[in-house]
Design a protein around this motif. Structure first.
Motif, PDB file in Angstrom:
ATOM      1  N   PHE A 192       0.824  -1.214   0.000  1.00 51.24           N
ATOM      2  CA  PHE A 192       0.000   0.000   0.000  1.00 51.24           C
ATOM      3  C   PHE A 192       0.853   1.257   0.000  1.00 51.24           C
ATOM      4  O   PHE A 192       0.962   1.929  -1.017  1.00 51.24           O
ATOM      5  CB  PHE A 192      -0.980  -0.029   1.186  1.00 51.24           C
ATOM      6  CG  PHE A 192      -1.913  -1.201   1.125  1.00 51.24           C
ATOM      7  CD1 PHE A 192      -2.935  -1.257   0.167  1.00 51.24           C
ATOM      8  CD2 PHE A 192      -1.762  -2.271   1.987  1.00 51.24           C
ATOM      9  CE1 PHE A 192      -3.770  -2.363   0.096  1.00 51.24           C
ATOM     10  CE2 PHE A 192      -2.596  -3.377   1.922  1.00 51.24           C
ATOM     11  CZ  PHE A 192      -3.609  -3.423   0.975  1.00 51.24           C
ATOM     12  N   LYS A 193       1.518   1.527   1.125  1.00 53.22           N
ATOM     13  CA  LYS A 193       2.222   2.798   1.272  1.00 53.22           C
ATOM     14  C   LYS A 193       3.354   2.957   0.249  1.00 53.22           C
ATOM     15  O   LYS A 193       3.423   3.971  -0.457  1.00 53.22           O
ATOM     16  CB  LYS A 193       2.781   2.901   2.693  1.00 53.22           C
ATOM     17  CG  LYS A 193       2.843   4.327   3.206  1.00 53.22           C
ATOM     18  CD  LYS A 193       3.203   4.315   4.663  1.00 53.22           C
ATOM     19  CE  LYS A 193       3.668   5.703   5.082  1.00 53.22           C
ATOM     20  NZ  LYS A 193       4.169   5.700   6.445  1.00 53.22           N
ATOM     21  N   ALA A 194       4.220   1.946   0.149  1.00 51.27           N
ATOM     22  CA  ALA A 194       5.379   2.065  -0.755  1.00 51.27           C
ATOM     23  C   ALA A 194       4.940   2.103  -2.205  1.00 51.27           C
ATOM     24  O   ALA A 194       5.466   2.883  -3.015  1.00 51.27           O
ATOM     25  CB  ALA A 194       6.330   0.888  -0.517  1.00 51.27           C
ATOM     26  N   SER A 195       3.947   1.271  -2.505  1.00 57.16           N
ATOM     27  CA  SER A 195       3.455   1.213  -3.886  1.00 57.16           C
ATOM     28  C   SER A 195       2.818   2.545  -4.288  1.00 57.16           C
ATOM     29  O   SER A 195       3.101   3.080  -5.373  1.00 57.16           O
ATOM     30  CB  SER A 195       2.445   0.065  -3.962  1.00 57.16           C
ATOM     31  OG  SER A 195       1.913  -0.010  -5.232  1.00 57.16           O
ATOM     32  N   ILE A 196       1.988   3.101  -3.397  1.00 52.55           N
ATOM     33  CA  ILE A 196       1.318   4.377  -3.686  1.00 52.55           C
ATOM     34  C   ILE A 196       2.349   5.503  -3.764  1.00 52.55           C
ATOM     35  O   ILE A 196       2.299   6.346  -4.663  1.00 52.55           O
ATOM     36  CB  ILE A 196       0.236   4.662  -2.611  1.00 52.55           C
ATOM     37  CG1 ILE A 196      -0.945   3.723  -2.825  1.00 52.55           C
ATOM     38  CG2 ILE A 196      -0.212   6.124  -2.646  1.00 52.55           C
ATOM     39  CD1 ILE A 196      -1.955   3.720  -1.715  1.00 52.55           C
ATOM     40  N   THR A 197       3.343   5.467  -2.848  1.00 55.31           N
ATOM     41  CA  THR A 197       4.386   6.504  -2.851  1.00 55.31           C
ATOM     42  C   THR A 197       5.150   6.489  -4.175  1.00 55.31           C
ATOM     43  O   THR A 197       5.415   7.540  -4.762  1.00 55.31           O
ATOM     44  CB  THR A 197       5.361   6.282  -1.670  1.00 55.31           C
ATOM     45  OG1 THR A 197       4.594   6.181  -0.472  1.00 55.31           O
ATOM     46  CG2 THR A 197       6.363   7.402  -1.546  1.00 55.31           C
ATOM     47  N   LEU A 198       5.471   5.280  -4.645  1.00 57.91           N
ATOM     48  CA  LEU A 198       6.197   5.157  -5.910  1.00 57.91           C
ATOM     49  C   LEU A 198       5.374   5.751  -7.063  1.00 57.91           C
ATOM     50  O   LEU A 198       5.873   6.558  -7.859  1.00 57.91           O
ATOM     51  CB  LEU A 198       6.523   3.685  -6.190  1.00 57.91           C
ATOM     52  CG  LEU A 198       7.182   3.380  -7.540  1.00 57.91           C
ATOM     53  CD1 LEU A 198       8.568   4.015  -7.636  1.00 57.91           C
ATOM     54  CD2 LEU A 198       7.307   1.870  -7.763  1.00 57.91           C
ATOM     55  N   LYS A 199       4.100   5.356  -7.083  1.00 59.13           N
ATOM     56  CA  LYS A 199       3.228   5.848  -8.162  1.00 59.13           C
ATOM     57  C   LYS A 199       3.087   7.366  -8.087  1.00 59.13           C
ATOM     58  O   LYS A 199       3.150   8.067  -9.106  1.00 59.13           O
ATOM     59  CB  LYS A 199       1.851   5.189  -8.051  1.00 59.13           C
ATOM     60  CG  LYS A 199       1.826   3.741  -8.545  1.00 59.13           C
ATOM     61  CD  LYS A 199       0.527   3.073  -8.194  1.00 59.13           C
ATOM     62  CE  LYS A 199       0.627   1.559  -8.384  1.00 59.13           C
ATOM     63  NZ  LYS A 199      -0.445   0.851  -7.700  1.00 59.13           N
ATOM     64  N   LEU A 200       2.896   7.870  -6.860  1.00 56.07           N
ATOM     65  CA  LEU A 200       2.741   9.314  -6.670  1.00 56.07           C
ATOM     66  C   LEU A 200       3.968  10.079  -7.141  1.00 56.07           C
ATOM     67  O   LEU A 200       3.862  11.101  -7.842  1.00 56.07           O
ATOM     68  CB  LEU A 200       2.513   9.615  -5.180  1.00 56.07           C
ATOM     69  CG  LEU A 200       1.067   9.859  -4.757  1.00 56.07           C
ATOM     70  CD1 LEU A 200       0.980  10.000  -3.253  1.00 56.07           C
ATOM     71  CD2 LEU A 200       0.503  11.097  -5.443  1.00 56.07           C
TER      72      LEU A 200
END
Lengths: 158, 295
Positions: A137-145
């Motif tokens: 969740f957090k790392a994946s969303i941060t990467l996309k963001l």
């Protein structure tokens, strides 16, 4: 110049995202390795009960990443002449639970050791789950963001 | 046996102090809480100029001696000792933790006694004419107080049997890991061509060894209990030559010990070898036949 600045912005954002994502991924890998090591210990202690340095030597080729380094360092401490201390174990890894687990290993009879390992497995599995959730969740969303911010930066500069 | 094996487990100050002594000649090292370390060389006692030993020091020694695997040596620890690589036996003193009437663990270790084995080549020569005077080796009991060299003598006898009677199968029951000092399947001390069962107890060794390894000679250390004596009796009655040792000052003490007197009266052993202790440790005081007559 605009292209260069835009490109630089994109690269910085992507690198930051990838570094953050990889750090989370490594954390998951770390706990996966710790859990594998615990299973290895359970098998070793359940049957032949070899000395701990031998258990470490057998486990090392299968270990990878950050935990392999910690395990190799731990093996060197066990082979060394000076006493194994809590401080030396803490210096091996940033995870205090893993450091304490390594420090306490081999100090009791096999039944207690097996119980300790089972208890440690519960803790490390929970930590692995936590790290996995963080990755997904957090790392994946941060990467996309960060990728989106990078692209937005390119558009803005151009 | 390399001295580095046991030097490695000692506290740093003790190891450094030992650098100034003939380490190869040390046969005993004592570590006690709140006391300096003491070594014995040729029956002489030396106090090492080390800081007082702490309980943590002793815990570390035990932990290192066990190769960080108390789970592997707990069975030995509850009997009061650990045998480490090279056949070094560490006696433990501390508080016994009881469970269901049996010793479950030993805690608050207060002193350790490291006994360092020595391979004295051909030390059995003076007794060989008495125990090898028949077609087969004689059933022999070696009698001496602790520290007189019983194990060293038995070890050399095992080797000499291999040389003199190569057709005989020799089985060594090394309950405490001192005779052959096997470590991970390899004997650290030379016992000739003998099969070695290390650890466990004598009962298991005798029963399973006799069944599966077809020995002609069984060599075992320290007959200490009535069960040990019973096993020796059974093995001797099975046509096996038993060579063993026991703690006693002389043959007279053997005659009066409850479980050993029966073995003596039944003529289980053909020869009794009595060793002396102190400065002349290992010297043969006398060899006696089954009727107690000096040979």
């Amino acid at each position: 110049m605009k292209w260069f600045m835009g490109g630089a912005c994109l690269i910085i954002c992507v690198v930051m995202g990838v570094v953050y994502y990889r750090r989370s991924w490594r954390r998951v890998q770390f706990y996966t390795e710790v859990i594998n090591f615990c299973h290895h210990l359970q098998t070793a202690l359940g049957f032949t009960r070899p000395p701990l340095p031998l258990v470490i030597k057998q486990a090392l080729p299968q270990a990878t990443g950050e935990f392999a380094k910690a395990l190799a360092g731990y093996g060197q401490l066990l082979d060394g002449q000076s006493a194994l201390t809590r401080e030396k174990c803490t210096a091996l890894t940033t995870d205090t639970d893993v450091a304490e687990f390594l420090f306490q290993l081999g100090r009791t009879g096999s039944v207690t050791e097996q119980a300790k390992i089972a208890n440690a497995l519960t803790i490390f599995t929970a930590k692995q789950q936590q790290a996995n959730d963080h990755l997904r969740f957090k790392a994946s969303i941060t990467l996309k963001l960060l990728i989106i911010i990078g692209i937005a930066g390119v558009i803005l500069w151009i | 046996m390399g001295v580095e094996t046991w030097l490695k487990i000692l506290p740093d100050p003790v190891r450094e102090a030992l650098n100034h002594l003939p380490v190869q000649q040390i046969y005993e090292l004592r570590l006690r809480v709140n006391a300096p370390a003491v070594v014995f060389i040729d029956a002489q006692r030396f106090t090492l100029p080390t800081p007082l030993i702490t309980r943590e020091d002793l815990d570390n020694v035990v932990h290192k001696a066990a190769e960080y695997a108390i789970y592997a040596v707990l069975d030995q620890m509850v009997q009061g000792f650990i045998t480490i690589r090279g056949g070094v036996r560490i006696g433990l003193a501390g508080e016994l933790v009881m469970a269901d009437g049996q010793v479950a663990a030993i805690s608050n270790i207060s002193s350790l006694c490291l006994r360092l084995p020595h391979q004295v080549k051909n030390c059995a020569y003076p007794v060989l004419p008495y125990i090898f005077d028949l077609k087969r080796p004689a059933k022999t009991l070696i009698i001496a107080p602790p520290g007189a060299g019983k194990t060293t003598l038995l070890r050399d006898i095992a080797k000499q049997i291999g040389n003199k009677y190569p057709q005989l199968n020799t089985l060594i029951l090394d309950e405490r890991g001192e005779l052959a000092a096997a470590y991970q399947g390899e004997n650290q001390l030379d016992v000739g061509n003998a099969d070695v069962i290390t650890g466990g107890n004598k009962s298991f060794g005798f029963l399973n060894g006799l069944r599966s390894l077809r020995p002609d000679v069984v060599i075992t250390d320290e007959i200490a209990t009535a069960d040990d004596a019973e096993m020796v009796r059974n093995a001797a009655r099975s046509g096996v030559i038993v060579m063993a040792s026991t703690h006693a000052a002389d043959l007279d003490e053997v005659r009066h010990k409850p479980y050993l007197c029966d073995l003596y009266n039944e003529g289980v052993f053909d020869r009794y070898v009595v060793l002396t202790t102190g400065e002349r440790a290992g010297e043969v005081v006398g060899v006696f036949d089954r009727s107690g007559r000096r040979l």
